[in-house]
Scaffold this active site. Structure first.
Site, PDB file in Angstrom:
ATOM      1  N   ASP A 182       0.866  -1.169   0.000  1.00  0.00           N
ATOM      2  CA  ASP A 182       0.000   0.000   0.000  1.00  0.00           C
ATOM      3  C   ASP A 182       0.903   1.219   0.000  1.00  0.00           C
ATOM      4  OD1 ASP A 182      -2.640   1.381   0.459  1.00  0.00           O
ATOM      5  OD2 ASP A 182      -1.550   2.057   2.219  1.00  0.00           O
ATOM      6  N   GLU A 266      -1.420  -1.617  -6.095  1.00  0.00           N
ATOM      7  CA  GLU A 266      -2.626  -0.964  -6.571  1.00  0.00           C
ATOM      8  C   GLU A 266      -2.242   0.020  -7.672  1.00  0.00           C
ATOM      9  OE1 GLU A 266      -6.422   0.984  -4.233  1.00  0.00           O
ATOM     10  OE2 GLU A 266      -4.416   1.145  -3.436  1.00  0.00           O
ATOM     11  N   ASP A 347      -2.971   1.076   7.097  1.00  0.00           N
ATOM     12  CA  ASP A 347      -2.168   0.809   5.900  1.00  0.00           C
ATOM     13  C   ASP A 347      -1.849  -0.677   5.728  1.00  0.00           C
ATOM     14  OD1 ASP A 347      -2.229   3.502   5.574  1.00  0.00           O
ATOM     15  OD2 ASP A 347      -0.198   3.865   6.323  1.00  0.00           O
TER      16      ASP A 347
END
Ligand SMILES: [Zn+2]
Length: 396
Positions: A182, A266, A347
């Site tokens: 992340d 991501e 996170d």
């Protein structure tokens, strides 16, 4: 065989520098000249100009008395400029990049010597049209004879030689470790195993200094010597920040690729669209795109898998244990799931979800490209693909 570039700092003598400057300048001139030709032909006659046509035009240009100075530099580099422009256009036609832009003197520049225009003699680098060898700081050994040598100068005046070599990169032994990442503002990367990596503190310090120097630069009178001096200082700080950042990103990406067989990430282009502008600026400043590019090619080199979760997925607000959704603001760092009672660091939980999404996608054989519905439905939706169920990987 993989092509890999090796870049070294070079220290030309004053005399050599003058020729290099001329070469780089001529390459820029030829590039911009050919770009103007192609643009005009398109605008006025809706005609596209081929590489061969520009090459013929260049020969005529070099014969004209007012452009005779083009003959002072290696013709190989000038031809290469035309080829670079041609591939810039090809990338544009394939929609891989924007319309080719004119090159500016301010950004430095480069000239590419193919293997018929340079020679390596033990430690010495000889370039066409330069009689004496260039001083190169060989920080590492070249794996094979290079096929090209690109000489470049950055915005603060330093010179480099980049050699393109073909080499066989040995794949890393397979491992079963997987990780989700992340990316954020407080720490640059948070891993699904709980580790956090922050950008070097030095960058913040350099940024403050940069802001001060930029203010000074803007106050100087345009065209003055003082302004030029201030511009150079600004360029030097920019370079310093970029060097520190690249070093950090290289070390982190190499470590991650060494440790993990699969890395789930991501797609931030999507995140930029959904979050506020100030936040996305922060993230882009942290060199996120650079980081992804490094992971992409290093995974390819070493036989690892990069899983891109490329649709918006509420990774930080979904419980990684039970899939229940929570709602809280951006400032919440820690929360407890109402469904199963698990307590989460924001996170780390997000990184775990990204890993799960990446794995599910890869199990479906879509190769890192989830379909829209698949990820949007969240963790509660069971996958209908048999491969995902058979492999025992929890569906989203
Ligand atoms: Zn839960």
């Amino acid at each position: 065989m993989t092509h890999r570039a090796y870049k070294f700092r070079i220290y030309p003598t004053l005399c050599q520098e003058e020729i290099l400057r001329k070469t780089v300048g001529s390459c820029r001139f030829v590039y911009n000249w050919a770009l103007a030709q192609r643009r005009e032909a398109w605008v006025t006659q809706k005609k596209s100009v081929s590489y061969n046509a520009t090459s013929k035009g260049l020969t005529e240009l070099k014969d004209s008395p007012e452009k005779a100075w083009l003959n002072e530099v290696s013709s190989v580099c000038l031809q290469q400029s035309l080829r670079n422009l041609d591939s810039a256009f090809n990338n544009f036609f394939k929609k891989k990049s924007g319309y080719p832009a004119f090159k500016s003197r301010k950004n430095g520049g480069s000239a590419r010597f193919m293997d018929n225009a340079f020679r390596l003699d033990s430690e010495n680098l000889f370039l066409a049209k330069i009689k004496t060898p260039l001083r190169v700081v060989w920080s590492r050994k070249l794996p094979s004879a290079p096929t090209s040598c690109t000489i470049s100068q950055n915005a603060c005046g330093q010179w480099f030689a980049s050699f393109l070599c073909e080499e066989e990169i040995v794949k890393l032994p397979e491992s079963s470790v997987k990780v989700g990442i992340d990316v954020g503002i407080e720490s640059f990367a948070t891993l699904s195993d709980g580790r956090k990596f922050s950008q070097p503190k030095k960058i913040r310090r350099l940024r403050k200094k940069l802001a001060r120097l930029q203010r000074l630069h803007s106050r100087k009178q345009k065209g003055s010597k003082n302004r030029e001096r201030a511009r150079k200082k600004v360029a030097r700080i920019h370079q310093h920040i970029s060097d520190v950042r690249k070093d950090f990103l290289h070390k982190l990406s190499t470590q991650l690729v060494r440790e993990n067989q699969a890395i789930a990430l991501e797609d931030l282009a999507v995140r930029n669209m959904v979050k506020n502008r100030k936040l996305s600026r922060c993230i882009s400043e942290q060199g996120w795109r650079e980081f992804r590019t490094m992971l992409e090619y290093k995974c390819e080199w070493y036989g690892r898998k990069l899983l891109i979760v490329d649709r918006f997925y509420p990774s930080s607000k979904t419980c990684s244990c039970c899939g229940a959704k929570a709602s809280f603001g951006l400032e919440t760092r820690q929360w407890t799931c109402g469904g199963c009672g698990a307590s989460h660091l924001r996170d780390v939980n997000a990184a775990k979800n990204i890993l799960a999404a990446g794995q599910a996608v890869s199990a479906c054989g879509v190769d890192g490209r989830p379909t829209k519905n698949y990820v949007l439905r969240g963790r509660t939706q069971r996958s209908t693909k048999p491969e995902a169920r058979a492999s025992g990987i929890p569906a989203l």
